[in-house]
Design a protein around this motif. Structure first.
Motif, PDB file in Angstrom:
ATOM      1  N   GLY A 105       0.591  30.429  93.392  1.00  0.00           N
ATOM      2  CA  GLY A 105      -0.721  30.905  92.964  1.00  0.00           C
ATOM      3  C   GLY A 105      -0.572  31.770  91.727  1.00  0.00           C
ATOM      4  O   GLY A 105       0.077  31.376  90.766  1.00  0.00           O
ATOM      5  N   ASP A 106      -1.153  32.975  91.753  1.00  0.00           N
ATOM      6  CA  ASP A 106      -1.070  33.869  90.595  1.00  0.00           C
ATOM      7  C   ASP A 106      -0.031  34.975  90.794  1.00  0.00           C
ATOM      8  O   ASP A 106      -0.073  36.002  90.136  1.00  0.00           O
ATOM      9  CB  ASP A 106      -2.440  34.458  90.272  1.00  0.00           C
ATOM     10  N   GLU A 107       0.920  34.754  91.691  1.00  0.00           N
ATOM     11  CA  GLU A 107       1.981  35.735  91.961  1.00  0.00           C
ATOM     12  C   GLU A 107       3.351  35.126  91.727  1.00  0.00           C
ATOM     13  O   GLU A 107       3.513  33.911  91.760  1.00  0.00           O
ATOM     14  CB  GLU A 107       1.878  36.234  93.398  1.00  0.00           C
ATOM     15  N   GLY A 108       4.338  35.995  91.494  1.00  0.00           N
ATOM     16  CA  GLY A 108       5.693  35.510  91.305  1.00  0.00           C
ATOM     17  C   GLY A 108       6.715  36.610  91.484  1.00  0.00           C
ATOM     18  O   GLY A 108       6.372  37.778  91.657  1.00  0.00           O
ATOM     19  N   PHE A 109       7.993  36.217  91.461  1.00  0.00           N
ATOM     20  CA  PHE A 109       9.079  37.194  91.443  1.00  0.00           C
ATOM     21  C   PHE A 109      10.256  36.610  90.683  1.00  0.00           C
ATOM     22  O   PHE A 109      10.457  35.402  90.636  1.00  0.00           O
ATOM     23  CB  PHE A 109       9.477  37.659  92.851  1.00  0.00           C
ATOM     24  N   LEU A 110      11.020  37.492  90.045  1.00  0.00           N
ATOM     25  CA  LEU A 110      12.172  37.107  89.239  1.00  0.00           C
ATOM     26  C   LEU A 110      13.437  37.528  89.955  1.00  0.00           C
ATOM     27  O   LEU A 110      13.536  38.662  90.435  1.00  0.00           O
ATOM     28  CB  LEU A 110      12.110  37.789  87.864  1.00  0.00           C
ATOM     29  N   SER A 111      14.394  36.611  90.036  1.00  0.00           N
ATOM     30  CA  SER A 111      15.657  36.928  90.697  1.00  0.00           C
ATOM     31  C   SER A 111      16.820  36.411  89.850  1.00  0.00           C
ATOM     32  O   SER A 111      16.629  35.676  88.881  1.00  0.00           O
ATOM     33  CB  SER A 111      15.702  36.329  92.103  1.00  0.00           C
ATOM     34  N   PHE A 112      18.021  36.817  90.235  1.00  0.00           N
ATOM     35  CA  PHE A 112      19.252  36.418  89.545  1.00  0.00           C
ATOM     36  C   PHE A 112      20.257  35.963  90.587  1.00  0.00           C
ATOM     37  O   PHE A 112      20.367  36.567  91.659  1.00  0.00           O
ATOM     38  CB  PHE A 112      19.836  37.614  88.773  1.00  0.00           C
ATOM     39  N   MET A 113      20.971  34.908  90.261  1.00  0.00           N
ATOM     40  CA  MET A 113      22.058  34.462  91.124  1.00  0.00           C
ATOM     41  C   MET A 113      23.239  34.108  90.233  1.00  0.00           C
ATOM     42  O   MET A 113      23.130  33.238  89.362  1.00  0.00           O
ATOM     43  CB  MET A 113      21.669  33.267  91.988  1.00  0.00           C
ATOM     44  N   ALA A 114      24.339  34.786  90.417  1.00  0.00           N
ATOM     45  CA  ALA A 114      25.535  34.541  89.606  1.00  0.00           C
ATOM     46  C   ALA A 114      26.044  33.123  89.837  1.00  0.00           C
ATOM     47  O   ALA A 114      25.817  32.523  90.885  1.00  0.00           O
ATOM     48  CB  ALA A 114      26.622  35.549  89.963  1.00  0.00           C
ATOM     49  N   ALA A 115      26.742  32.596  88.830  1.00  0.00           N
ATOM     50  CA  ALA A 115      27.316  31.243  88.915  1.00  0.00           C
ATOM     51  C   ALA A 115      28.597  31.295  89.740  1.00  0.00           C
ATOM     52  O   ALA A 115      29.704  31.092  89.245  1.00  0.00           O
ATOM     53  CB  ALA A 115      27.580  30.704  87.521  1.00  0.00           C
ATOM     54  N   ASP A 116      28.455  31.585  91.005  1.00  0.00           N
ATOM     55  CA  ASP A 116      29.583  31.713  91.928  1.00  0.00           C
ATOM     56  C   ASP A 116      29.099  31.231  93.290  1.00  0.00           C
ATOM     57  O   ASP A 116      28.052  31.656  93.768  1.00  0.00           O
ATOM     58  CB  ASP A 116      30.004  33.188  91.997  1.00  0.00           C
ATOM     59  N   HIS A 117      29.855  30.358  93.933  1.00  0.00           N
ATOM     60  CA  HIS A 117      29.387  29.779  95.192  1.00  0.00           C
ATOM     61  C   HIS A 117      29.221  30.808  96.314  1.00  0.00           C
ATOM     62  O   HIS A 117      28.566  30.547  97.307  1.00  0.00           O
ATOM     63  CB  HIS A 117      30.323  28.648  95.644  1.00  0.00           C
ATOM     64  N   THR A 118      29.772  32.008  96.160  1.00  0.00           N
ATOM     65  CA  THR A 118      29.625  33.041  97.188  1.00  0.00           C
ATOM     66  C   THR A 118      28.524  34.057  96.834  1.00  0.00           C
ATOM     67  O   THR A 118      28.248  34.951  97.622  1.00  0.00           O
ATOM     68  CB  THR A 118      30.942  33.811  97.399  1.00  0.00           C
ATOM     69  N   ALA A 119      27.902  33.904  95.658  1.00  0.00           N
ATOM     70  CA  ALA A 119      26.905  34.869  95.198  1.00  0.00           C
ATOM     71  C   ALA A 119      25.639  34.807  96.039  1.00  0.00           C
ATOM     72  O   ALA A 119      25.277  33.763  96.572  1.00  0.00           O
ATOM     73  CB  ALA A 119      26.564  34.606  93.745  1.00  0.00           C
ATOM     74  N   GLN A 120      24.979  35.959  96.134  1.00  0.00           N
ATOM     75  CA  GLN A 120      23.690  36.038  96.814  1.00  0.00           C
ATOM     76  C   GLN A 120      22.617  36.330  95.778  1.00  0.00           C
ATOM     77  O   GLN A 120      22.851  37.073  94.825  1.00  0.00           O
ATOM     78  CB  GLN A 120      23.721  37.128  97.869  1.00  0.00           C
ATOM     79  N   GLU A 121      21.457  35.748  95.988  1.00  0.00           N
ATOM     80  CA  GLU A 121      20.350  35.952  95.075  1.00  0.00           C
ATOM     81  C   GLU A 121      19.887  37.411  95.144  1.00  0.00           C
ATOM     82  O   GLU A 121      19.771  37.988  96.219  1.00  0.00           O
ATOM     83  CB  GLU A 121      19.210  35.013  95.459  1.00  0.00           C
ATOM     84  N   ARG A 122      19.625  38.010  93.958  1.00  0.00           N
ATOM     85  CA  ARG A 122      19.216  39.410  93.869  1.00  0.00           C
ATOM     86  C   ARG A 122      17.869  39.471  93.145  1.00  0.00           C
ATOM     87  O   ARG A 122      17.716  38.935  92.052  1.00  0.00           O
ATOM     88  CB  ARG A 122      20.273  40.173  93.087  1.00  0.00           C
ATOM     89  N   VAL A 123      16.870  40.099  93.763  1.00  0.00           N
ATOM     90  CA  VAL A 123      15.535  40.200  93.166  1.00  0.00           C
ATOM     91  C   VAL A 123      15.554  41.267  92.071  1.00  0.00           C
ATOM     92  O   VAL A 123      15.985  42.401  92.292  1.00  0.00           O
ATOM     93  CB  VAL A 123      14.463  40.527  94.230  1.00  0.00           C
ATOM     94  N   LEU A 124      15.067  40.881  90.874  1.00  0.00           N
ATOM     95  CA  LEU A 124      15.011  41.798  89.727  1.00  0.00           C
ATOM     96  C   LEU A 124      13.608  42.380  89.540  1.00  0.00           C
ATOM     97  O   LEU A 124      13.464  43.553  89.248  1.00  0.00           O
ATOM     98  CB  LEU A 124      15.429  41.064  88.443  1.00  0.00           C
ATOM     99  N   LEU A 125      12.596  41.539  89.678  1.00  0.00           N
ATOM    100  CA  LEU A 125      11.197  41.971  89.565  1.00  0.00           C
ATOM    101  C   LEU A 125      10.440  41.383  90.752  1.00  0.00           C
ATOM    102  O   LEU A 125      10.405  40.171  90.930  1.00  0.00           O
ATOM    103  CB  LEU A 125      10.566  41.479  88.259  1.00  0.00           C
TER     104      LEU A 125
END
Length: 141
Positions: A105-125
């Motif tokens: 809809g009109d909402e969202g969030f920005l996240s980051f996930m390192a290029a590593d198979h063990t990485a966990q997604e981290r919310v930035l905004l």
């Protein structure tokens, strides 16, 4: 290497046009919409938790491909839509700058996930809402 060769001109086109799209302008809170033969675009500005703002340019081609370009922490990222259980998920083409932009809809969030198979997604905004939808909500009160 081929994806970088394709991504660079595409990112330039998105940013130069100040474009965006993937849903009709009335549904998103459009700041600038452009439609042409075989594509449409719009730019949407969001306000996120903590007051941070982010502008996202969306570009959708008639054959189903859609992209988003956003600028965060001094870098511009080009993202391509990917399958999502709900809403739309955009994933950066550059794995070293692996941002993810999720919208519903009109909402969202920005996240980051390192290029590593063990990485966990981290919310930035988090809890980003389109500024136009925020204005409409205030006008209704």
């Amino acid at each position: 290497m081929r994806s970088i060769a394709i991504a660079t001109p595409l990112a330039a086109a998105l940013l130069a046009a100040g474009c965006a799209l993937h849903q009709p302008p009335a549904a998103r809170g459009t700041q600038g919409a452009i439609q042409g033969p075989g594509y449409s675009s719009e730019t949407v500005r969001y306000r996120c938790e903590g007051g941070a703002e982010i502008e996202v340019a969306y570009l959708e081609f008639g054959h189903g491909d859609s992209f988003a370009a956003l600028h965060h922490q001094g870098r511009t990222a080009l993202l391509k839509s990917r399958p999502s259980a709900s809403g739309v998920r955009y994933v950066a083409l550059d794995e070293q700058h692996s941002l993810r932009w999720n919208t519903k809809g009109d909402e969202g969030f920005l996240s980051f996930m390192a290029a590593d198979h063990t990485a966990q997604e981290r919310v930035l905004l988090a809890s980003c809402k389109s500024l136009q939808s925020l204005s409409a909500g205030k006008a209704a009160n």
